[in-house]
Scaffold this active site. Structure first.
Site, PDB file in Angstrom:
ATOM      1  N   TYR A 238     -33.204  79.798  36.921  1.00 19.03           N
ATOM      2  CA  TYR A 238     -34.031  79.442  35.764  1.00 19.03           C
ATOM      3  C   TYR A 238     -34.331  77.946  35.740  1.00 19.03           C
ATOM      4  O   TYR A 238     -35.499  77.523  35.742  1.00 19.03           O
ATOM      5  CB  TYR A 238     -33.306  79.908  34.490  1.00 19.03           C
ATOM      6  N   LYS A 242     -37.855  75.958  36.528  1.00 17.82           N
ATOM      7  CA  LYS A 242     -38.435  75.123  35.464  1.00 17.82           C
ATOM      8  C   LYS A 242     -38.606  73.682  35.980  1.00 17.82           C
ATOM      9  O   LYS A 242     -39.583  73.013  35.650  1.00 17.82           O
ATOM     10  CB  LYS A 242     -37.549  75.113  34.216  1.00 17.82           C
TER      11      LYS A 242
END
Ligand code: NAP
Length: 494
Positions: A238, A242
Site C-alpha cells: 500500500y 502510494k
C-alpha cells in the site's frame, strides 16, 4: 504565507470532482462541503460502478444513507433529496482507466468544461493487496486522475490524498518534502516505476503459463507486492504504491496547481458533524476491538515513540483550506496532517485509555455477558511480541500436540487448530501493523501549521468552521468519550 481568501466564500460556485466518496475519508469531505457551503455549484462523485443506476444506488446506500449525513438530513428535512439532486452528481467510473472510466461522452464534456477542483481520495487501502491491483489503482490510477485534470479547462486545483507513511522505514523528523523520482527509503535512486509495472505483468504471464489457480495467482501477486516493497524499504504494498503515485504526479504535474495531503492514521470525527463517527475498523481500532472483546490481553507499542493518529474531520478541514488557499496558484505544496509533532500521544497511554473505557463500558458478548477486561500487557518491541506469543500460544500449542500424541486421540484437536489459527492471525497482523505501531518517526507539520495560522489571522469564523489544530485534542477525553464509543457503535461486529 499570503492569505487573502475567505475559505467559506471561496467554496461558492465551485464544481468539485471527488474520487473515493464511498470510502471513509471522502465521505466526511462531501458531507462537510454540503453542510457548510450549500452554494457550492456541484459535487461530482466518481463511484466505481458499471452504470449510472448502480452509481446512484451506491451513492444512496453507501454515502448518503450513513449516519454521518444525519445532521444534514435534519437540516433540510423533506427538502434533503431535492437539495442533493441539485448539488450532487454520481458518476460511474474507475480511476484505473483513462478519463477515470467515465464513458458517457456528454458527461465527459461537461466535466472537462465545468470542473474547477479535483480531490483524489480514491485508493486501495489494503496493506497487502495484489501488486498488479495496487499499482493499477494507487500509482497509475493517480496518474489517470492527473491526466484528466490537465484536460479540464477551468481547473484551479488538484488535491491528491497520500499517506504520511510514504516515507518508508525512517526515524527522526520526517519532512513535508516531495519524494524524488526513483528515490527509495533505502537511499538508492534506482526505483523504476515502469519496470515495476513490467515485473507485475510478467509475473502474471508466468502464473498463467503455469496454469495457476485464481487462489494461487492471488497469493503469488500479494507476495510479490510485499517483496518489492521491502526490497526498497517500504513496509507494505500500500505505502509503496502510494509513494510511487506521489513521485509520478509530482514529476508530471507541469503547471497544474497541486496539493498533496499526507494524513497519518485517521480516526473518528472530533467534533463535526458530530463527535465519534467512523467507518470500518482501522489499524489502531483493530487492537481496540480485539481488546474490548477479550480476544487479546495485550497492546503493542513503544512508550518512547508517538502513535500518530488524527481525527477525520480535522484532515478534511485541512484539505479544504489547502485546496482553496492554493487554487489557481501555479505552485505545489505538501501537507502532513497528523499529531506526532505538535501533540504526541504514546501507545501505552492509548492502551490505558482503552482499559479504563472498557472497564466501565464492557462489551456485551453474543451470550449476553459483559466481557471483563484486565489491565493490558504492553509489548514494547517485536521481540517482546515474539516472546509473548511463544509463552502464551506456541508453547501451550506444543504441549497440546504432545498430549494428542500420547493419548493417541484427537481429543484436543479443536483447541489445537483454534490456537494455530490464532497464532497465524496474530503473526499476520503483526507483520502488517507492527511497523506502524513501532514507527519511530515524527511527521513535521510546519506547512500545515503555517496554513492554519494564516487562516486564523485572516478570519476567525473560518478558523472556527475549518478547525484542524491537533494541539486542541485532549487524548484522554477524545479516546474515552469520543473515539472508543464511536468504534463500539459503528465498527464492532460481535
Ligand atoms: N484512513 C486512513 O487512516 C488513511 C490514512 C492516510 C491516508 N489515507 C488515504 O486516504 C484515502 C482514503 O482512505 P479511506 O480510509 O477513506 O479508504 P477507504 O475507506 O478504503 O476508501 C477508498 C475509496 O477509494 C475507492 N476506490 C478504490 N479503488 C478505486 C478505483 N479503482 N476507482 C475508483 N475508486 C476506487 C473505494 O471505492 P469502492 O467503495 O468501490 O471500493 C473507496 O471509495 C486513501 O487514498 C488513503 O490512502 C487514509
Amino acid at each position: 504565507m499570503e492569505f487573502s481568501c475567505n475559505i467559506l466564500n471561496s467554496l461558492q460556485n465551485k464544481s468539485i470532482l471527488i474520487t473515493g466518496s464511498t470510502g471513509f475519508l471522502a465521505k466526511i469531505f462531501v458531507e462537510k462541503v454540503l453542510r457548510v457551503q450549500p452554494n457550492v455549484k456541484k459535487l461530482y462523485l466518481l463511484i466505481r460502478a458499471t452504470d449510472s443506476n448502480l452509481a446512484k444506488q451506491r451513492l444512496h446506500d453507501e454515502v448518503l444513507g450513513k449516519d454521518l449525513f444525519r445532521v444534514l438530513r435534519e437540516k433540510y428535512g423533506e427538502d434533503f433529496e431535492s437539495f442533493i439532486s441539485n448539488k450532487v452528481t454520481p458518476l460511474p467510473g474507475d480511476v484505473m482507466y483513462a478519463n477515470m472510466g467515465v464513458k458517457n461522452s456528454e458527461m465527459l464534456q461537461e466535466l472537462l468544461n465545468e470542473i474547477t477542483i479535483i480531490v483524489n481520495v480514491a485508493g486501495n487501502t489494503k496493506f497487502d493487496e495484489r501488486y498488479d491491483v495496487a499499482l493499477d489503482v494507487n500509482t497509475f490510477g493517480s496518474m489517470n486522475v492527473l491526466n484528466f485534470a490537465k484536460n479540464c479547462i477551468k481547473l484551479e486545483m488538484l488535491l491528491h490524498v497520500s499517506t504520511a507513511y510514504v516515507c518508508g522505514e525512517k526515524s527522526g523528523l520526517i519532512l513535508e518534502k516531495p519524494i524524488r523520482m526513483g528515490e527509495t527509503p533505502n537511499g538508492s535512486l534506482d526505483l523504476d516505476i515502469l519496470q515495476e509495472q513490467s515485473i507485475a505483468q510478467n509475473k502474471l504471464k508466468e502464473l498463467e503459463t503455469l496454469q495457476a489457480t485464481k487462489d494461487e495467482e492471488r497469493s503469488a501477486m500479494k507476495e510479490l507486492g510485499i517483496k518489492r516493497a521491502s526490497l526498497y524499504g517500504w513496509r507494505n504494498t500500500y505505502v509503496f504504491t502510494k509513494a510511487m503515485a506521489e513521485m509520478m504526479i509530482w514529476h508530471s504535474r507541469g503547471y497544474l496547481p497541486l496539493v498533496i495531503v499526507r494524513p497519518s492514521v485517521v480516526t473518528s470525527t472530533y467534533k463535526e458533524p458530530f463527535p465519534g463517527w467512523i467507518e470500518g475498523t482501522r489499524h489502531i481500532d483493530t487492537c481496540a476491538v480485539a481488546y474490548g472483546t477479550g480476544k487479546v490481553t495485550c497492546f503493542l507499542g513503544n512508550p518512547n515513540f508517538a502513535l500518530d493518529v488524527i481525527p477525520g474531520d480535522m484532515v478534511v478541514n485541512a484539505m479544504i483550506v489547502a485546496m482553496v488557499t492554493h487554487a489557481n496558484q501555479s505552485s505545489e505544496h505538501i501537507y502532513h496532517v497528523g499529531s506526532s509533532s505538535k501533540n504526541p500521544c504514546t501507545p501505552n497511554k492509548f492502551a490505558d485509555y482503552g482499559y479504563h473505557y472498557f472497564l466501565i463500558n464492557p462489551v456485551i458478548s453474543k451470550g449476553g455477558k459483559p466481557v471483563i477486561v484486565t489491565k493490558p500487557t504492553m509489548l514494547t518491541s517485536l521481540d517482546s511480541f515474539g516472546r509473548y506469543m511463544r509463552a502464551h500460544y506456541i508453547l501451550p500449542l506444543k504441549v497440546f500436540k504432545v498430549v494428542n500424541m500420547l493419548c493417541c486421540c484427537n481429543y484436543f484437536h479443536q483447541t489445537y487448530s483454534d490456537m494455530k489459527k490464532k497464532i497465524s492471525y496474530a503473526m499476520y497482523l503483526m507483520n502488517l501493523f507492527g511497523p506502524y505501531i513501532f514507527f519511530k518517526g515524527i511527521f513535521e507539520d510546519d506547512n500545515t501549521e503555517r496554513l492554519r495560522i494564516a487562516m486564523t489571522s485572516a478570519s476567525a469564523s473560518d478558523a472556527e468552521i475549518f478547525y484542524f489544530d491537533p494541539k486542541c485534542i485532549d487524548w484522554e477525553d477524545y479516546s474515552i468519550n469520543v473515539h472508543l464509543p464511536g468504534v463500539v457503535k459503528y465498527c464492532l461486529k460481535l
